[in-house]
Design an enzyme around this catalytic site. Structure first.
Site, mmCIF file in Angstrom:
data_model
loop_
_atom_site.group_PDB
_atom_site.id
_atom_site.type_symbol
_atom_site.label_atom_id
_atom_site.label_comp_id
_atom_site.label_asym_id
_atom_site.label_seq_id
_atom_site.Cartn_x
_atom_site.Cartn_y
_atom_site.Cartn_z
ATOM 1 N N ARG A 90 34.625 22.165 82.724
ATOM 2 C CA ARG A 90 35.644 22.300 81.656
ATOM 3 C C ARG A 90 35.966 20.980 80.943
ATOM 4 N NH1 ARG A 90 40.397 26.140 83.127
ATOM 5 N NH2 ARG A 90 40.222 26.526 81.058
ATOM 6 N N LYS A 132 49.962 34.322 77.788
ATOM 7 C CA LYS A 132 49.733 33.105 78.286
ATOM 8 C C LYS A 132 49.055 32.053 77.427
ATOM 9 C CE LYS A 132 47.067 30.407 81.720
ATOM 10 N NZ LYS A 132 45.854 30.491 81.041
ATOM 11 N N ASN A 133 47.872 32.806 77.002
ATOM 12 C CA ASN A 133 46.990 32.054 76.190
ATOM 13 C C ASN A 133 46.999 32.289 74.856
ATOM 14 O OD1 ASN A 133 45.576 31.549 78.517
ATOM 15 N ND2 ASN A 133 43.838 32.813 78.259
ATOM 16 N N VAL A 173 30.818 32.682 81.754
ATOM 17 C CA VAL A 173 31.625 31.534 80.928
ATOM 18 C C VAL A 173 32.099 30.410 81.749
ATOM 19 C CG1 VAL A 173 34.121 31.448 79.591
ATOM 20 C CG2 VAL A 173 32.674 33.560 79.540
ATOM 21 N N ARG A 193 46.188 23.337 80.191
ATOM 22 C CA ARG A 193 45.323 22.512 79.357
ATOM 23 C C ARG A 193 45.803 22.528 77.815
ATOM 24 N NH1 ARG A 193 41.161 22.115 81.439
ATOM 25 N NH2 ARG A 193 39.653 21.831 79.771
ATOM 26 N N ARG A 220 52.031 29.934 87.027
ATOM 27 C CA ARG A 220 51.564 29.367 85.872
ATOM 28 C C ARG A 220 51.288 30.420 84.734
ATOM 29 N NH1 ARG A 220 47.232 26.877 83.464
ATOM 30 N NH2 ARG A 220 45.565 27.395 84.554
ATOM 31 N N CYS A 253 42.769 25.509 85.342
ATOM 32 C CA CYS A 253 42.165 26.232 86.569
ATOM 33 C C CYS A 253 40.807 25.572 87.000
ATOM 34 C CB CYS A 253 41.738 27.689 86.531
ATOM 35 S SG CYS A 253 43.495 28.695 86.407
ATOM 36 N N ASP A 313 38.644 36.195 82.576
ATOM 37 C CA ASP A 313 40.011 35.996 83.294
ATOM 38 C C ASP A 313 40.220 37.424 83.934
ATOM 39 O OD1 ASP A 313 39.924 33.676 82.093
ATOM 40 O OD2 ASP A 313 41.491 33.888 80.911
HETATM 41 C C1 LIG Z 1 44.662 28.519 78.013
HETATM 42 C C2 LIG Z 1 43.841 29.335 77.534
HETATM 43 O O1 LIG Z 1 43.718 30.005 76.777
HETATM 44 N N1 LIG Z 1 42.662 29.244 78.457
HETATM 45 C C3 LIG Z 1 41.730 30.140 78.168
HETATM 46 C C4 LIG Z 1 40.572 29.431 77.352
HETATM 47 O O2 LIG Z 1 40.287 28.258 77.986
HETATM 48 P P1 LIG Z 1 39.575 27.146 77.253
HETATM 49 O O3 LIG Z 1 39.834 27.109 75.999
HETATM 50 O O4 LIG Z 1 39.592 26.045 78.093
HETATM 51 O O5 LIG Z 1 37.940 27.698 77.474
HETATM 52 P P2 LIG Z 1 36.895 27.443 76.606
HETATM 53 O O6 LIG Z 1 36.663 28.743 75.638
HETATM 54 O O7 LIG Z 1 37.026 26.412 75.481
HETATM 55 O O8 LIG Z 1 35.527 27.466 77.432
HETATM 56 C C5 LIG Z 1 34.312 28.342 77.293
HETATM 57 C C6 LIG Z 1 33.245 27.297 77.970
HETATM 58 O O9 LIG Z 1 33.066 26.386 76.957
HETATM 59 C C7 LIG Z 1 32.922 25.262 77.862
HETATM 60 N N2 LIG Z 1 33.129 23.917 77.007
HETATM 61 C C8 LIG Z 1 34.587 24.173 76.300
HETATM 62 C C9 LIG Z 1 35.260 23.079 75.363
HETATM 63 C C10 LIG Z 1 34.408 21.977 75.437
HETATM 64 O O10 LIG Z 1 34.728 21.049 74.699
HETATM 65 N N3 LIG Z 1 33.138 21.823 76.041
HETATM 66 C C11 LIG Z 1 32.628 22.671 76.699
HETATM 67 O O11 LIG Z 1 31.623 22.784 77.254
HETATM 68 C C12 LIG Z 1 33.560 25.276 78.890
HETATM 69 O O12 LIG Z 1 33.129 24.531 79.929
HETATM 70 C C13 LIG Z 1 33.300 26.917 79.195
HETATM 71 O O13 LIG Z 1 32.105 26.902 79.968
HETATM 72 O O14 LIG Z 1 39.382 30.532 77.155
HETATM 73 C C14 LIG Z 1 38.863 30.847 78.486
HETATM 74 C C15 LIG Z 1 37.571 31.876 78.042
HETATM 75 O O15 LIG Z 1 38.060 32.856 77.395
HETATM 76 C C16 LIG Z 1 39.508 31.389 79.569
HETATM 77 O O16 LIG Z 1 38.993 31.715 80.580
HETATM 78 C C17 LIG Z 1 40.937 30.725 79.494
HETATM 79 O O17 LIG Z 1 41.932 31.538 80.256
HETATM 80 C C1 LIG Z 2 41.618 29.983 83.288
HETATM 81 C C2 LIG Z 2 42.489 30.247 82.938
HETATM 82 O O1 LIG Z 2 43.584 29.476 82.346
HETATM 83 P P1 LIG Z 2 43.637 27.935 81.941
HETATM 84 O O2 LIG Z 2 42.535 27.570 80.609
HETATM 85 O O3 LIG Z 2 44.995 27.749 81.517
HETATM 86 O O4 LIG Z 2 43.203 27.241 83.112
HETATM 87 C C3 LIG Z 2 42.933 31.664 83.095
HETATM 88 O O5 LIG Z 2 44.059 32.135 82.710
HETATM 89 O O6 LIG Z 2 42.564 32.520 83.840
#
Ligand SMILES: CC(=O)N[C@H]1[C@@H](OP(=O)(O)OP(=O)(O)OC[C@H]2O[C@@H](n3ccc(=O)[nH]c3=O)[C@H](O)[C@@H]2O)O[C@H](CO)[C@@H](O)[C@@H]1O
Ligand SMILES: C=C(OP(=O)(O)O)C(=O)O
Length: 447
Positions: A130, A27-28, A337, A101, A423, A125, A315
């Site tokens: 986020r 999925k990711n 995280v 996302r 999802r 989620c 996750d």
């Molecule tokens: C679709 C997808 O691939 N989702 C994954 C992706 O989410 P996603 O890419 O959204 O997660 P991030 O690694 O970016 O987020 C990690 C941390 O960084 C913070 N942050 C992120 C971006 C930003 O602009 N500002 C900020 O502060 C977030 O709030 C969080 O605390 O990586 C996460 C961490 O492995 C996983 O749990 C999710 O399943």
């Molecule tokens: C947090 C998750 O996904 P997303 O970033 O798509 O919300 C997840 O796959 O557990």
């Protein structure tokens, strides 16, 4: 809670899950590889694509932008042809963005192809604030302008985007992908430090390299991208979903079962496998997948801290916590995280678990959330017998965790909001039935 809806699953607990299921592409990774196809001058072929909602959302968004998406020759194959990329109607984009996302990752490719992009509000989620500030900061560094408009953000690239030196404040997965998808066609070299290095990111780099990109990855979280003038299509088999695989592994442990997860891969799951073994779970790896089972006897309480790769992936946390309710003693879980990823435990407590949440950073190291009043550490005291309950799914992994808890519990649970699980988990109800779970839709149909 009263009443039933179509979105409810009745789960009769107490049966160990046993048998075999298969996981397909992650999925990711898959939706992001689909977005990467936008950068090519010719068609791309993506194999091992799961039928999950995040894939359908991205497919719809690509089609709105003029990309032709059709099934390929083999099952689970998509052919994506971006020859005629065009601007999409803003209202349509908003309507198709769904709960994913991924729309934020359209920025770089659309800026390169069209010179502008509209990005709707994001789903995903609800496990923390986020924010997307890192994404917009890096896009500005490439030379994009960003303006808030009704329903989203409007971006423009007044001229060709330029490579730059970027340091992420935190190794964010999405922001690293944003940089990759933007830098590959930008002018000059981009150096990204403090990058995320999750296996799905490495696989996205493989996709981009197949398209003609020049990307190197150092061992110190530095990624260097030399922009090129043109990229072609790719032919790629998506890496398997290590998050889904771990969810089924946790289900085997919590229900006292035995599940062969075809497609599960050791390399991307090493940290999970070490933790699984410490808890007392058994596994056996072969070339096609991994068998996970409860070997009998008590499980061990452990201290667990989630982290960016190669740490314990966040996750994986929620499903494993259900298994920890069955371990003897006090387990400590420190979620570093996401600031709000432990709220799902209150329903487990209603079922009979003993889980206490704390604002302090328990175990391991101090994290970003320690001084900020977030309940992001848990102490799980076990083993506890779980009883069936009415449960409302809060998020994707929390939802799967509730299914595991309901399957491990005595009696019947009504799990509301199960559609959310589609999802990220392909055919999860069929898989549950294949594994012997006693689950029923409200009309009495066995799924
Ligand atoms: C679709 C997808 O691939 N989702 C994954 C992706 O989410 P996603 O890419 O959204 O997660 P991030 O690694 O970016 O987020 C990690 C941390 O960084 C913070 N942050 C992120 C971006 C930003 O602009 N500002 C900020 O502060 C977030 O709030 C969080 O605390 O990586 C996460 C961490 O492995 C996983 O749990 C999710 O399943
Ligand atoms: C947090 C998750 O996904 P997303 O970033 O798509 O919300 C997840 O796959 O557990």
């Amino acid at each position: 809670m009263t009443g039933i809806s179509d979105d409810v699953l009745l789960v009769h607990g107490g049966t160990p899950l046993e048998g075999e299921i298969r996981v397909r592409g992650a999925k990711n990774l898959v939706p992001k590889a689909m977005v990467a196809a936008l950068l090519g001058s010719g068609p791309s072929r993506l194999r091992n694509v799961p039928d999950i909602r995040d894939v359908r959302v991205v497919r719809g968004l690509l089609q709105l932008h003029g990309v032709t998406v059709r099934p390929g020759e083999e099952p689970g194959e998509l052919v994506l042809d971006p020859t005629h990329v065009e601007s999409a109607n803003v209202a349509d984009i908003d309507a198709h963005a769904g709960s994913s996302r991924i729309p934020i990752l359209f920025c770089g490719p659309l800026l390169h192809r069209l010179g502008h992009a509209f990005i709707p509000g994001l789903g995903g989620c609800d496990i923390g604030g986020r924010p997307i500030d890192f994404h917009f900061d890096v896009l500005r560094q490439f030379g994009a302008t960003i303006e808030k408009r009704e329903g989203g953000q409007y971006l423009e690239a007044p001229q060709r985007l330029r490579g730059c030196k970027i340091r992420l404040p935190y190794p964010s997965v999405g922001s690293t992908e944003q940089v990759l998808l933007t830098a590959v066609l930008a002018e000059g070299v981009t150096e990204l430090s403090n990058a995320a290095v999750e296996p799905e990111i490495e696989d996205l780099i493989c996709v981009l390299q197949k398209m003609g990109a020049i990307i190197s990855m150092d061992t110190d979280r530095t990624i260097r991208i030399t922009g090129v003038d043109r990229l072609g299509g790719y032919n790629h088999k998506a890496l398997p979903d290590r998050l889904e695989a771990a969810s089924w592994a946790s289900a085997a442990l919590a229900t006292g079962g035995n599940i062969y997860v075809r497609g599960a891969q050791q390399r991307s799951m090493m940290t999970f496998l070490n933790t699984y073994r410490r808890v007392g779970g058994a596994f056996e790896i072969d070339d096609e997948g991994i068998r996970f089972w409860h070997p009998g006897g008590p499980l061990n309480a452990i201290a667990l801290e989630t982290d960016v790769h190669p740490g314990f992936q966040t996750d994986w946390q929620q499903p494993l916590v259900v298994a920890l309710t069955q371990a003897a003693g006090l387990s400590i879980v420190h979620e570093t995280v996401y600031e709000s990823r432990l709220g799902f435990t209150s329903a487990l407590n209603q079922m009979g678990a003993h889980i206490q949440l704390y604002r302090e950073c328990l175990g391991g190291s101090a994290c970003r959330f320690g001084q900020r009043n977030f309940l992001h550490s848990a102490v799980v005291s076990g083993p506890t017998k779980l009883q069936g309950a009415d449960l409302v799914i809060p998020d994707l992994r929390g939802g799967f965790s509730y299914l595991i808890a309901a399957l491990a519990a005595e009696g019947t649970s009504r799990v509301h909001g199960i559609d959310l699980i589609n999802r990220g988990y392909e055919n999860f109800m069929e898989k549950l039935v294949e594994l012997g779970a006693k689950v029923e839709l409200p009309g009495g149909d066995l799924v």
